[in-house]
Design a protein around this motif. Structure first.
Motif, mmCIF file in Angstrom:
data_model
loop_
_atom_site.group_PDB
_atom_site.id
_atom_site.type_symbol
_atom_site.label_atom_id
_atom_site.label_comp_id
_atom_site.label_asym_id
_atom_site.label_seq_id
_atom_site.Cartn_x
_atom_site.Cartn_y
_atom_site.Cartn_z
ATOM 1 N N VAL A 48 -2.155 7.844 13.379
ATOM 2 C CA VAL A 48 -1.988 9.263 13.708
ATOM 3 C C VAL A 48 -0.511 9.623 13.828
ATOM 4 N N ALA A 52 1.140 12.406 11.500
ATOM 5 C CA ALA A 52 1.528 13.647 12.177
ATOM 6 C C ALA A 52 2.985 13.991 11.883
ATOM 7 N N ILE A 56 4.369 17.290 9.799
ATOM 8 C CA ILE A 56 5.348 18.233 10.352
ATOM 9 C C ILE A 56 6.551 18.355 9.421
ATOM 10 N N ALA A 85 10.666 9.877 10.321
ATOM 11 C CA ALA A 85 10.261 10.143 11.707
ATOM 12 C C ALA A 85 8.948 9.438 12.014
ATOM 13 N N ASN A 89 8.297 6.768 14.878
ATOM 14 C CA ASN A 89 7.226 6.874 15.876
ATOM 15 C C ASN A 89 6.436 5.583 15.967
ATOM 16 N N VAL A 101 10.349 10.444 22.040
ATOM 17 C CA VAL A 101 11.617 10.667 21.364
ATOM 18 C C VAL A 101 12.736 10.177 22.270
ATOM 19 N N PHE B 145 18.931 15.395 23.898
ATOM 20 C CA PHE B 145 17.716 14.615 23.746
ATOM 21 C C PHE B 145 17.524 14.149 22.304
ATOM 22 N N LEU B 159 19.968 11.689 11.518
ATOM 23 C CA LEU B 159 19.049 11.292 12.590
ATOM 24 C C LEU B 159 18.516 12.465 13.392
ATOM 25 N N PRO B 161 17.540 15.590 12.407
ATOM 26 C CA PRO B 161 16.271 16.133 11.877
ATOM 27 C C PRO B 161 15.101 15.187 12.090
ATOM 28 N N ILE B 162 15.360 13.911 11.969
ATOM 29 C CA ILE B 162 14.274 12.938 12.161
ATOM 30 C C ILE B 162 13.760 12.999 13.592
ATOM 31 N N GLU B 163 14.701 13.073 14.542
ATOM 32 C CA GLU B 163 14.296 13.137 15.946
ATOM 33 C C GLU B 163 13.543 14.428 16.247
ATOM 34 N N ILE B 165 11.773 16.238 14.131
ATOM 35 C CA ILE B 165 10.432 16.144 13.542
ATOM 36 C C ILE B 165 9.556 15.244 14.412
ATOM 37 N N SER B 166 10.149 14.166 14.880
ATOM 38 C CA SER B 166 9.401 13.251 15.740
ATOM 39 C C SER B 166 8.947 13.968 17.015
ATOM 40 N N TYR B 167 9.838 14.819 17.534
ATOM 41 C CA TYR B 167 9.491 15.568 18.748
ATOM 42 C C TYR B 167 8.388 16.582 18.466
ATOM 43 N N LEU B 168 8.493 17.268 17.330
ATOM 44 C CA LEU B 168 7.501 18.285 16.992
ATOM 45 C C LEU B 168 6.144 17.673 16.663
ATOM 46 N N SER B 169 6.141 16.418 16.272
ATOM 47 C CA SER B 169 4.865 15.788 15.913
ATOM 48 C C SER B 169 4.055 15.406 17.143
ATOM 49 N N ARG B 170 4.675 15.523 18.330
ATOM 50 C CA ARG B 170 3.960 15.140 19.550
ATOM 51 C C ARG B 170 2.648 15.889 19.770
ATOM 52 N N ILE B 172 0.768 17.315 17.700
ATOM 53 C CA ILE B 172 -0.201 16.996 16.645
ATOM 54 C C ILE B 172 -0.850 15.656 16.930
ATOM 55 N N SER B 173 -0.018 14.644 17.197
ATOM 56 C CA SER B 173 -0.606 13.323 17.404
ATOM 57 C C SER B 173 -1.438 13.313 18.686
ATOM 58 N N VAL B 176 -4.744 15.337 17.725
ATOM 59 C CA VAL B 176 -5.576 14.699 16.700
ATOM 60 C C VAL B 176 -6.228 13.441 17.253
ATOM 61 N N TYR B 235 5.832 12.422 28.701
ATOM 62 C CA TYR B 235 6.618 13.546 28.187
ATOM 63 C C TYR B 235 7.353 14.245 29.327
#
Lengths: 117, 243
Positions: A48, A52, A56, A85, A89, A101, B145, B159, B161-163, B165-170, B172-173, B176, B235
């Motif tokens: 997941v 995810a 995104i 990303a 994760n 993060v 952060f 890094l 943008p990657i972070e 995106i990783s934060y925004l995926s929270r 969703i994961s 889901v 979080y």
């Protein structure tokens, strides 16, 4: 004999109480926290997390492309970012960091906290 | 009995009391009904359980205290003493999801946590709340952060943008995971249940499996509520204790 027992019992209780109060304030190590170690749930979680982040990334790229009219370059760029990303994760979950993060080990975490607050 | 009953039928939304306000359909449906039932049962369990306030707790009071202790311990372990302020939120979230999962296991029950929009809304509340909390606590410093510690500046454009995106995926994961576990588990139960009826006397084999799977589903129902609560704690902890 009984005279000896009673104070030691009370001291014992006192120590227990203090330990309990200490627990309320203190913050133990987070290492032993991921207690849902059953293989299936970990596997599912990793899947997941990976998907995810990728979703995104693709969504951001697609929307930016639509907005700026730069199709398909930003989509491709953010697809790669999203994939990275996702891998990050997964790496964090696998390391037991809780998928957070910028999460760090508790040692440096505590040091940073003291410096900041 | 098995024929004509889709295993997915249990997830259908039925309007019970049609309400429409300004062209927006806000009908009271079976999903809402089970949410109300969850809130009622959860509140009744805690209020009635703690009514006596006995020093030696009875069964219900003991359960209520165990639930309290469980979440209090969880918050203590993840956030520390500061986290007690967020106890009501996390406790409510945990009880709501747990009871929602459990009520869905009852015959004729409806699992509102098996709908992505419900879990996504829950996750979004957590996500937006945590972001606001972080911004309120740290101001613009919150955005540090997204910069991983100890990384040379040359790597930042890659890094950050990657972070982010990783934060925004929270959310969703987070959503889901709960939704998929509930959907898959309840569908599986229905499918195996269909075998029991179709096989007649030999249905005893899938019936035995069904009993085991129901036990497993109970564990998953608990585990997913726990995971949701623990991730919310993590979080919040991240937002409070910025690195």
């Amino acid at each position: 004999m009984t005279d000896d027992r009673r104070p030691s019992d009370l001291e014992d209780l006192d120590a227990k109480l203090r330990a309990a109060r200490g627990r309320h304030g203190g913050k133990p190590d987070r290492a032993g926290l991921a207690s849902d170690k059953s293989g299936l749930s970990i596997a599912f979680r990793i899947g997941v997390e990976l998907v995810a982040a990728l979703a995104i990334g693709v969504a951001i790229g697609w929307l930016l492309d639509r907005w700026l009219g730069s199709s398909p370059w930003l989509l491709i760029l953010f697809f790669v970012f999203g994939a990275a990303a996702g891998i990050m994760n997964v790496f964090r979950v696998a390391k037991g960091y809780g998928g957070a993060v910028g999460y760090r080990k508790s040692g440096s975490d505590a040091a940073g906290k003291d410096g900041k607050d | 009995m098995a024929a004509g009953h889709s295993p997915l039928e249990q997830f259908e939304i039925h309007r019970l009391i049609p309400i429409e306000v300004g062209g927006v359909d806000i009908s009271f449906n079976n999903s809402a009904l089970f949410m109300v039932a969850t809130l009622t049962i959860g509140s009744a369990f805690l209020v009635l359980g703690m009514r006596r306030r006995a020093v030696v707790p009875g069964r219900v009071q003991s359960l209520a205290e165990m639930t309290y202790e469980f979440i209090a311990g969880l918050i203590r372990d993840t956030i520390g003493g500061e986290g007690r302020r967020y106890f009501p939120f996390i406790f409510t979230l945990f009880v709501f999801i747990l009871l929602g999962n459990m009520l869905g296991l009852l015959p004729y029950g409806f699992t509102f946590t098996s709908h992505i929009i419900v879990t996504f809304a829950l996750a979004l509340v957590v996500f937006v709340g945590v972001t606001i909390l972080g911004l309120a606590r740290h101001g613009l410093h919150f955005f540090s952060f997204f910069v991983p510690p100890g990384v040379p500046i040359a790597m930042w454009p890659l890094l950050i943008p990657i972070e982010i995106i990783s934060y925004l995926s929270r959310p969703i994961s987070l959503s889901v995971r709960l939704f998929a576990n509930m959907l898959a588990g309840h569908t599986l139960l229905k499918v195996i249940g269909g075998f029991v009826a179709a096989l007649g006397i030999f249905g005893i084999a899938p019936l035995a499996l069904l009993v085991a799977l129901t036990g497993l589903e109970l564990v998953i129902a608990f585990l997913q509520a726990y995971v949701f609560a623990i991730l919310t704690c993590l979080y919040i902890n991240d937002a409070i204790h910025l690195h």
